[in-house]
Scaffold this motif. Sequence first.
Motif, PDB file in Angstrom:
ATOM      1  N   LEU A 129       0.930  -1.155  -0.031  1.00 19.83           N
ATOM      2  CA  LEU A 129      -0.176   0.243  -0.241  1.00 19.83           C
ATOM      3  C   LEU A 129       0.834   1.245   0.067  1.00 19.83           C
ATOM      4  O   LEU A 129       2.003   1.220   0.461  1.00 19.83           O
ATOM      5  N   PRO A 130       0.483   2.472  -0.620  1.00 16.79           N
ATOM      6  CA  PRO A 130       1.099   3.681  -0.712  1.00 16.79           C
ATOM      7  C   PRO A 130       1.232   4.208   0.718  1.00 16.79           C
ATOM      8  O   PRO A 130       0.259   4.330   1.723  1.00 16.79           O
ATOM      9  N   VAL A 131       2.300   4.582   0.950  1.00 20.26           N
ATOM     10  CA  VAL A 131       2.802   5.495   2.408  1.00 20.26           C
ATOM     11  C   VAL A 131       3.534   6.440   1.972  1.00 20.26           C
ATOM     12  O   VAL A 131       4.513   6.479   1.418  1.00 20.26           O
ATOM     13  N   THR A 132       3.304   7.718   2.790  1.00 21.13           N
ATOM     14  CA  THR A 132       4.137   8.780   2.564  1.00 21.13           C
ATOM     15  C   THR A 132       4.882   9.139   4.136  1.00 21.13           C
ATOM     16  O   THR A 132       4.066   9.107   5.211  1.00 21.13           O
ATOM     17  N   LEU A 133       6.196   9.375   3.985  1.00 28.55           N
ATOM     18  CA  LEU A 133       6.748   9.780   5.325  1.00 28.55           C
ATOM     19  C   LEU A 133       7.207  11.355   5.333  1.00 28.55           C
ATOM     20  O   LEU A 133       7.195  11.704   4.317  1.00 28.55           O
ATOM     21  N   ASP A 134       6.762  11.795   6.548  1.00 35.28           N
ATOM     22  CA  ASP A 134       7.200  13.149   6.630  1.00 35.28           C
ATOM     23  C   ASP A 134       8.500  13.587   7.236  1.00 35.28           C
ATOM     24  O   ASP A 134       8.925  12.702   8.463  1.00 35.28           O
ATOM     25  N   ALA A 135       9.372  13.732   6.636  1.00 32.30           N
ATOM     26  CA  ALA A 135      10.951  13.711   6.834  1.00 32.30           C
ATOM     27  C   ALA A 135      11.612  15.129   7.192  1.00 32.30           C
ATOM     28  O   ALA A 135      11.203  16.225   6.463  1.00 32.30           O
ATOM     29  N   ARG A 136      12.465  15.070   8.088  1.00 30.29           N
ATOM     30  CA  ARG A 136      13.264  16.331   8.228  1.00 30.29           C
ATOM     31  C   ARG A 136      14.681  16.037   8.154  1.00 30.29           C
ATOM     32  O   ARG A 136      15.393  15.106   8.707  1.00 30.29           O
ATOM     33  N   LEU A 137      15.491  16.783   7.179  1.00 31.56           N
ATOM     34  CA  LEU A 137      16.662  16.450   6.939  1.00 31.56           C
ATOM     35  C   LEU A 137      17.497  17.098   8.268  1.00 31.56           C
ATOM     36  O   LEU A 137      17.578  18.243   8.321  1.00 31.56           O
ATOM     37  N   ASN A 138      18.462  16.584   8.965  1.00 25.56           N
ATOM     38  CA  ASN A 138      19.148  16.868  10.108  1.00 25.56           C
ATOM     39  C   ASN A 138      20.531  17.273   9.879  1.00 25.56           C
ATOM     40  O   ASN A 138      21.019  18.325  10.498  1.00 25.56           O
ATOM     41  N   PHE A 139      21.047  16.714   8.934  1.00 24.44           N
ATOM     42  CA  PHE A 139      22.300  16.929   8.636  1.00 24.44           C
ATOM     43  C   PHE A 139      22.902  16.196   7.143  1.00 24.44           C
ATOM     44  O   PHE A 139      22.354  15.303   6.857  1.00 24.44           O
ATOM     45  N   GLN A 140      23.857  17.010   6.514  1.00 18.54           N
ATOM     46  CA  GLN A 140      24.428  16.483   5.325  1.00 18.54           C
ATOM     47  C   GLN A 140      25.795  16.887   5.163  1.00 18.54           C
ATOM     48  O   GLN A 140      25.842  18.132   5.324  1.00 18.54           O
ATOM     49  N   GLY A 141      26.658  16.164   5.070  1.00 18.67           N
ATOM     50  CA  GLY A 141      28.234  16.659   5.026  1.00 18.67           C
ATOM     51  C   GLY A 141      29.164  15.419   5.727  1.00 18.67           C
ATOM     52  O   GLY A 141      28.717  14.447   6.016  1.00 18.67           O
ATOM     53  N   ARG A 142      30.428  15.808   5.724  1.00 17.33           N
ATOM     54  CA  ARG A 142      31.588  15.088   6.479  1.00 17.33           C
ATOM     55  C   ARG A 142      31.051  15.154   7.826  1.00 17.33           C
ATOM     56  O   ARG A 142      30.611  16.012   8.434  1.00 17.33           O
ATOM     57  N   HIS A 143      31.292  13.972   8.679  1.00 13.10           N
ATOM     58  CA  HIS A 143      30.769  13.676   9.998  1.00 13.10           C
ATOM     59  C   HIS A 143      31.297  14.654  10.601  1.00 13.10           C
ATOM     60  O   HIS A 143      32.484  14.919  10.671  1.00 13.10           O
ATOM     61  N   PRO A 144      30.852  15.280  11.703  1.00 13.98           N
ATOM     62  CA  PRO A 144      31.525  16.217  12.736  1.00 13.98           C
ATOM     63  C   PRO A 144      32.564  15.624  13.536  1.00 13.98           C
ATOM     64  O   PRO A 144      33.584  16.248  13.955  1.00 13.98           O
ATOM     65  N   LEU A 145      32.660  14.197  13.719  1.00 21.02           N
ATOM     66  CA  LEU A 145      33.685  13.596  14.529  1.00 21.02           C
ATOM     67  C   LEU A 145      34.733  13.061  13.783  1.00 21.02           C
ATOM     68  O   LEU A 145      35.427  12.501  13.983  1.00 21.02           O
ATOM     69  N   ALA A 146      34.646  13.311  12.224  1.00 14.46           N
ATOM     70  CA  ALA A 146      35.633  12.803  11.427  1.00 14.46           C
ATOM     71  C   ALA A 146      37.220  13.160  11.667  1.00 14.46           C
ATOM     72  O   ALA A 146      37.995  12.107  11.782  1.00 14.46           O
ATOM     73  N   ASP A 147      37.466  14.122  12.318  1.00 16.78           N
ATOM     74  CA  ASP A 147      38.778  14.439  12.840  1.00 16.78           C
ATOM     75  C   ASP A 147      39.067  13.686  14.217  1.00 16.78           C
ATOM     76  O   ASP A 147      40.484  13.753  14.433  1.00 16.78           O
ATOM     77  N   PHE A 148      38.356  13.091  14.895  1.00 17.65           N
ATOM     78  CA  PHE A 148      38.615  12.369  15.876  1.00 17.65           C
ATOM     79  C   PHE A 148      38.524  10.942  15.784  1.00 17.65           C
ATOM     80  O   PHE A 148      39.367  10.019  16.471  1.00 17.65           O
ATOM     81  N   PHE A 149      37.463  10.528  14.864  1.00 13.60           N
ATOM     82  CA  PHE A 149      37.368   8.939  14.694  1.00 13.60           C
ATOM     83  C   PHE A 149      37.388   8.615  13.293  1.00 13.60           C
ATOM     84  O   PHE A 149      36.561   9.054  12.276  1.00 13.60           O
ATOM     85  N   PRO A 150      38.716   8.007  12.836  1.00 10.87           N
ATOM     86  CA  PRO A 150      38.788   7.872  11.477  1.00 10.87           C
ATOM     87  C   PRO A 150      37.655   6.907  10.931  1.00 10.87           C
ATOM     88  O   PRO A 150      37.263   7.190   9.722  1.00 10.87           O
ATOM     89  N   ALA A 151      36.951   6.292  11.403  1.00 13.77           N
ATOM     90  CA  ALA A 151      35.823   5.276  10.951  1.00 13.77           C
ATOM     91  C   ALA A 151      34.731   6.258  10.374  1.00 13.77           C
ATOM     92  O   ALA A 151      33.752   5.893   9.805  1.00 13.77           O
ATOM     93  N   TYR A 152      34.562   7.618  11.008  1.00  9.53           N
ATOM     94  CA  TYR A 152      33.708   8.619  10.526  1.00  9.53           C
ATOM     95  C   TYR A 152      34.046   9.283   9.359  1.00  9.53           C
ATOM     96  O   TYR A 152      33.153  10.166   9.010  1.00  9.53           O
ATOM     97  N   ASP A 153      35.268   9.149   8.812  1.00 11.07           N
ATOM     98  CA  ASP A 153      35.867  10.010   7.456  1.00 11.07           C
ATOM     99  C   ASP A 153      35.061   9.852   6.460  1.00 11.07           C
ATOM    100  O   ASP A 153      35.645   9.305   5.591  1.00 11.07           O
ATOM    101  N   THR A 154      33.647   9.928   6.283  1.00 12.73           N
ATOM    102  CA  THR A 154      33.080  10.230   5.077  1.00 12.73           C
ATOM    103  C   THR A 154      31.847  10.738   5.130  1.00 12.73           C
ATOM    104  O   THR A 154      31.509  11.746   6.191  1.00 12.73           O
TER     105      THR A 154
END
Length: 195
Positions: A129-154
């Motif tokens: 059945l059709p369903v519509t999600l109401d969505a809010r974009l919270n963040f887009q970009g390089r992960h804020p913790l990327a400089d501290f945790f290499p696993a987040y560097d994307t």
Amino acid sequence: MKKTLALCSLGLAMALPVSAADYEFDKAHTNIQFGVSHNGLSNFLGQFQDFSGQFDINEEDLTQSSFDVVIKTASVDTDVPALDDHLKNEDFFDVTKYPEMRFKSERIVQVAGDKYEVEGQLTMLDKTLPVTLDARLNFQGRHPLADFFPAYDTQYLGFSATTSIRRTAFGMMTYAPMLADQVNITLEAELKRTP
């Protein structure tokens, strides 16, 4: 002549679609929850622990993105083992016969600013059945913790989404209407770009 070639090249570049990037759930920071009124006494909450998704994200125009999410119904978790067992049987999710639920997006509309509507098809108990999600974009970009945790560097996307469905529309009739028909679904998700 050079000017004409330059203009043609520019026009061709603008006409070419922006390639989509593949993303996946950061499962440690993603929750798929549901809530249902329990005879008017409370809003009972649960979640699913096992899920996966394929996300083709157009990073320059999110409305041109698409995704396909699969939820393993046997992973339903309410923190009450006896209730989980009941939800897994034929009265509710019938997990042996229908081991998966699936949501496939069909259209994404930017409503305003960081607000989006995601239209798609939800398949549950072998009914789609059709369903519509109401969505809010919270963040887009390089992960804020990327400089501290290499696993987040994307690149990351973070979003919140809600929708409501009628379980009886999918054939889940047990205890209706004492146990509410309306099920409220909340998705708190973090996505990471795959290598």
